[in-house]
Scaffold this motif. Structure first.
Motif, PDB file in Angstrom:
ATOM      1  N   GLY A  31       0.795  -1.218   0.000  1.00 12.80           N
ATOM      2  CA  GLY A  31       0.000   0.000   0.000  1.00 12.80           C
ATOM      3  C   GLY A  31       0.828   1.268   0.000  1.00 12.80           C
ATOM      4  O   GLY A  31       0.474   2.252  -0.649  1.00 12.80           O
ATOM      5  N   LEU A  32       1.948   1.261   0.749  1.00 11.85           N
ATOM      6  CA  LEU A  32       2.751   2.473   0.858  1.00 11.85           C
ATOM      7  C   LEU A  32       3.899   2.520  -0.142  1.00 11.85           C
ATOM      8  O   LEU A  32       4.298   3.594  -0.580  1.00 11.85           O
ATOM      9  CB  LEU A  32       3.312   2.608   2.284  1.00 11.85           C
ATOM     10  N   ARG A 171       5.513   8.353   2.537  1.00 12.13           N
ATOM     11  CA  ARG A 171       4.502   8.744   1.552  1.00 12.13           C
ATOM     12  C   ARG A 171       5.095   9.663   0.487  1.00 12.13           C
ATOM     13  O   ARG A 171       4.764   9.559  -0.692  1.00 12.13           O
ATOM     14  CB  ARG A 171       3.323   9.413   2.262  1.00 12.13           C
ATOM     15  N   GLY A 237      -2.864   0.262   1.596  1.00 13.73           N
ATOM     16  CA  GLY A 237      -2.308   1.377   2.345  1.00 13.73           C
ATOM     17  C   GLY A 237      -3.055   1.759   3.598  1.00 13.73           C
ATOM     18  O   GLY A 237      -2.726   2.769   4.215  1.00 13.73           O
TER      19      GLY A 237
END
Length: 287
Positions: A31-32, A171, A237
């Motif tokens: 997700g990240l 991020r 994420g």
């Protein structure tokens, strides 16, 4: 006095916490970092075998092995990330899938070579084997422990990845590596730490899973399916999404086997399809 359905609900949530601990690391890396790591459960299996070796050969206490399972899986993942994975951060999803699923199959063969194909049971401390009576229900102490660990990990991850400078750096590095490097972020170091965190959590989950589901070389492939389901249902994420999805899948699996055993594990696939038809991005998906 609570009806038996609450006992099934508790067992499902406890099992869900176990699945959450196994899957949350993939939620972090996929997700990240946008990296498809199908060898994720191989790190979980590695952490589990670290626990087995330390307990059987070196007579360590079960709880003393848990930090070592985390650290060993994280350390191995850093080596693999630097040698192999780093080359594929900008590659296609297919390239990432082919490499990592190959590593998963290799891990199965290596585990079978060193440990054989039989189950590797462990003996948790005696005070963790009993149960506690609560309103007519017998709540397993080890399952209560799993629930507590799952909640603690969720809180720590949310605080670390969503409310700290490090989380903001991760991020930023994912969104635009060139800009992140331009403002002084060490992107390579950030990715290595993030990958180590995700793999270390997998190792911890693998160690905790032995008492509930056992351990054999097929672990890396069998539970990869569950991990992918939870990450898909929860949303990429999202730590909270993985937590909610793990609870939902865990309760569905236990309830299905208890009330409709003829379906076996098929119920969780029905739940997955229903959720993804309702919310294609998952329960808490961001994209």
């Amino acid at each position: 006095m609570l009806p038996p359905v609450f006992g099934v609900l508790f067992d499902g949530i406890a099992y869900g916490m176990l699945l959450f601990l196994l899957s949350v690391g993939m939620s972090v890396t996929l997700g990240l970092m946008n990296f498809v790591n199908l060898a994720h459960c191989a790190f979980a299996m590695f952490g589990a075998y670290v626990t087995v070796v330390l307990m059987k050969d070196f007579h360590w206490n079960f709880f003393a092995t848990l930090p070592m399972a985390f650290a060993a899986s994280a350390l191995v993942s850093v080596v693999i990330e630097r040698i192999l994975y780093r080359r594929l951060y900008r590659a296609t999803d297919l390239d990432q899938v082919l490499l990592t699923i190959g590593l998963a199959f290799m891990s199965v063969a290596i585990a079978a070579w060193f440990f054989g194909t039989t189950q590797q049971p462990i003996a948790v401390p005696s005070y963790m084997r009993g149960s506690i009576g609560f309103l007519g229900l017998n709540l397993g102490i080890y399952r209560l422990f799993l629930v507590a660990v799952g909640i603690a990990v969720t809180v720590l991850l949310v605080l670390t990845l969503e409310h700290t400078r490090f989380g903001a750096q991760v991020r930023a590095a994912v969104d635009n590596q060139r800009m992140a490097r331009g403002i002084g972020i060490d992107v390579d170091r950030t990715f290595a730490i993030t990958f180590a965190l995700g793999s270390g959590l997998a190792g911890l989950g693998g160690a905790l899973a032995i008492e509930i589901v056992g351990l054999d070389p097929q672990f890396a492939l069998v539970y990869l399916v569950y991990v992918l389901i939870i990450v898909s249902v929860g949303g990429l994420g999202s730590i909270a999404g993985s937590f909610a999805a793990a609870c939902l899948i865990g309760v569905s699996d236990i309830a299905g086997k208890y009330y409709v055993p003829q379906l076996g594990s098929f119920l969780i696939y029905l739940v997955m399809v229903a959720v993804l038809m309702w919310r294609p991005a998952g329960l808490f998906g961001r994209r």
